[in-house]
Design an enzyme around this catalytic site. Sequence first.
Site, short mmCIF file in Angstrom:
data_model
loop_
_atom_site.label_atom_id
_atom_site.label_comp_id
_atom_site.label_asym_id
_atom_site.label_seq_id
_atom_site.Cartn_x
_atom_site.Cartn_y
_atom_site.Cartn_z
N VAL A 140 -88.41 38.98 87.21
CA VAL A 140 -87.36 39.75 86.57
C VAL A 140 -86.76 38.80 85.54
O VAL A 140 -87.14 37.65 85.47
CB VAL A 140 -86.32 40.25 87.60
CG1 VAL A 140 -85.27 41.14 86.96
CG2 VAL A 140 -87.03 41.03 88.71
N ASP A 141 -85.84 39.22 84.76
CA ASP A 141 -85.39 38.41 83.63
C ASP A 141 -84.59 37.16 84.00
O ASP A 141 -83.96 36.56 83.14
CB ASP A 141 -84.62 39.25 82.63
CG ASP A 141 -83.31 39.78 83.16
OD1 ASP A 141 -82.99 39.56 84.34
OD2 ASP A 141 -82.58 40.42 82.38
N THR A 142 -84.66 36.72 85.22
CA THR A 142 -83.99 35.48 85.61
C THR A 142 -84.94 34.28 85.61
O THR A 142 -84.50 33.15 85.75
CB THR A 142 -83.35 35.61 87.01
OG1 THR A 142 -84.37 36.00 87.92
CG2 THR A 142 -82.23 36.64 87.00
#
Length: 162
Positions: A140-142
């Site tokens: 995910v965008d982390t």
Amino acid sequence: MSTPVVSHDMHKLKAWLLADAQAAGFADVGITKAKHSAHTTDGLAQFLDDHYEGDMGWLRDTADRRQQPQSMWQDARTAIVLGMNYGPDHDPMGNLDARDKGNISVYARGRDYHEVIKGKLKQLAGRLAAKSGWQVKVFVDTAPLMEKPLGQSAGIGWQGKH
């Protein structure tokens, strides 16, 4: 060792993936090579050379891991990029009419979208791995992965200048 999927089965697998992703709540699915263009990697280098990261020191600290998806996973060959609308079922702009009340950004309401999307991605990835015999990883965008250029390459998004 994973079982290779023969090319005539790839069309069936892609159709299954699109249908299963949609059933899981994903609005967009794109498939691309797990490789950033020179334009993308040069752009990151120039961004950092110009010190545009400001207070985001973590961006500079993880720049080497952002260069290519293989920095995150050496065996990466393909990126399946998914998009999900995690907004409310109503137009949140109406909230602005209540001038006597505070307004909380849509992404900050309810459950953390990272957890919601990652859970759905893991379920979908598990089904894909079982069906194809492939190894899969979920991000995910982390993670220090440049997902916006992958989304653009996969045909489901773009990166604006902001």
